[in-house]
Motif scaffolding. Structure first.
Motif, short mmCIF file in Angstrom:
data_model
loop_
_atom_site.label_atom_id
_atom_site.label_comp_id
_atom_site.label_asym_id
_atom_site.label_seq_id
_atom_site.Cartn_x
_atom_site.Cartn_y
_atom_site.Cartn_z
N UNK A 55 0.92 -1.21 -0.14
CA UNK A 55 0.08 0.01 0.11
C UNK A 55 0.88 1.24 -0.05
N UNK A 56 0.92 2.11 -1.00
CA UNK A 56 1.52 3.12 -1.22
C UNK A 56 0.98 4.47 -0.69
N UNK A 57 1.45 5.12 0.40
CA UNK A 57 0.99 5.96 1.31
C UNK A 57 1.67 7.17 1.16
N UNK A 63 1.36 -2.79 4.47
CA UNK A 63 0.63 -3.65 3.91
C UNK A 63 -0.53 -3.80 4.89
N UNK A 64 -1.41 -4.46 4.27
CA UNK A 64 -2.76 -4.49 5.25
C UNK A 64 -2.39 -5.70 6.45
N UNK A 67 -6.74 -4.71 9.94
CA UNK A 67 -7.42 -3.62 9.18
C UNK A 67 -6.76 -3.03 8.00
N UNK A 68 -7.73 -2.89 7.14
CA UNK A 68 -7.07 -2.56 5.72
C UNK A 68 -6.60 -0.97 5.82
N UNK A 69 -5.71 -0.61 5.35
CA UNK A 69 -5.20 0.34 5.32
C UNK A 69 -5.81 1.55 4.54
N UNK A 76 -1.72 -2.68 -4.14
CA UNK A 76 -1.54 -3.81 -4.88
C UNK A 76 -2.07 -5.12 -3.96
N UNK A 77 -2.83 -6.16 -4.42
CA UNK A 77 -3.30 -7.20 -3.79
C UNK A 77 -3.48 -8.29 -4.77
#
Length: 325
Positions: A55-57, A63-64, A67-69, A76-77
């Protein structure tokens, strides 16, 4: 008159049938972006997808967990409808050669906006997307079971996109694809890199559409489809991992211009965007195929493609539309 053109270095042919030439407005436009009631790729719907592996933040690459970010830029998943899986069942047929479909299949959601067109990506965002492609390629190249990493984008339903929200895909294979194997065989027989030769020759040709300090954009002499374009690095290197930081920035800039000119000229056509790369003994290249023509009986029965629009003319028109970008 029609021309039978040979691939730059493979024993493959296409027919340039210019007398069939159409105007850009004659080609079918892409179906308008969908208004899916619920889009699993949109922010807020992360629970509709498997946990993201990257996860690019603004705070880095995460990464998740349980809980999902949220608040991501790109995500990407694993693909729910995977073409290749990590632990496949044994092949069920014994009559002919069949191998288990072992590999990985990922979705790269490359925009958090549902209707954003890749041609409109900001420079910084396009650079980040190139970084994601590089990161995922490097990740899978370390896996001894992976022989090839395919990274591609299907833009538009007509080009194979199942959802209108912009996304790319990555599929790994336990074999080398036949096309890549044929290219490697030809490269091994050559005294110089054939792709370097393409760069040198096409830089001086009427098929050059655009260039910057690191890359060229061409309509290839051997064009299988109307308005097909290739992006090649001027420096010889095999994959995104070997790309310098400055080359990544200039690639993002040229890719934006390539997609922008294509959208301007062809009314936002559907297309397939494909990155060709290997760990070594290769020359990275990117190919963009607008999905403007059908593969029919002649192509399927001969393997020879008929292109109704000469690449020289396509390059000229795409150059003209670059002026408006």
């Amino acid at each position: 008159m029609p021309e039978l053109r040979r691939h730059y270095f493979l024993d493959e042919y296409c027919i340039i049938a210019a007398e069939r030439k159409k105007r850009p407005s004659d080609f079918p436009a892409m179906t308008a972006p969908g208004d899916e009631t619920v889009c699993p790729f949109c922010p807020g719907n992360e629970e509709m997808t498997p946990p993201a592996v990257a996860v690019y933040t603004e705070h880095g690459i995460l990464s998740d967990g349980q809980e999902k970010i949220s608040g991501w830029k790109l995500r990407v998943f694993p693909n729910v409808f995977a073409a290749m899986v990590q632990s496949p069942a044994p092949a069920t047929t014994t009559e002919w050669i069949a191998l288990p479909g072992q590999g990985f299949h990922e979705v790269i959601v490359d925009s958090f906006l549902h209707k954003e067109n890749p041609a409109d990506f900001a420079q910084e965002h396009m650079e980040k997307l190139i970084q994601v492609y590089r990161d995922r390629y490097v990740h899978y190249c370390r896996n001894s079971l992976v022989k090839y990493v395919s990274i591609f984008k299907n833009w538009g339903k007509e080009a194979g996109a199942s959802l209108s929200h912009s996304h790319s895909q990555l599929v790994t294979l336990p074999i080398l694809p036949p096309l890549i194997k044929r290219e490697l065989d030809a490269i091994s027989r050559a005294t110089h890199c054939p792709f370097c030769n393409i760069v040198a020759q096409e830089k001086q040709s009427c098929r050059l559409i655009d260039e910057n300090e690191d890359w060229i954009l061409i309509a290839p002499f051997y064009s299988q489809a109307p308005y097909e374009t290739w992006i090649l690095p001027k420096r010889h290197f095999a994959n995104l991992q070997e790309m310098h930081e400055a080359e990544g920035k200039s690639l993002a800039a040229l890719l934006k211009r390539a997609l922008g000119s294509m959208r301007s000229l062809l009314n936002d056509p559907p297309y397939n965007f494909m990155i060709f790369q290997l760990p070594f003994s290769y020359h990275l290249n990117i190919r963009i195929h607008p999905a403007l023509s059908k593969i029919a009986g002649f192509e399927r029965s001969t393997g020879v493609y008929i292109n109704s629009f000469a690449p020289e003319k396509a390059a000229d028109e795409l150059r003209q539309h670059l002026k408006a970008i």
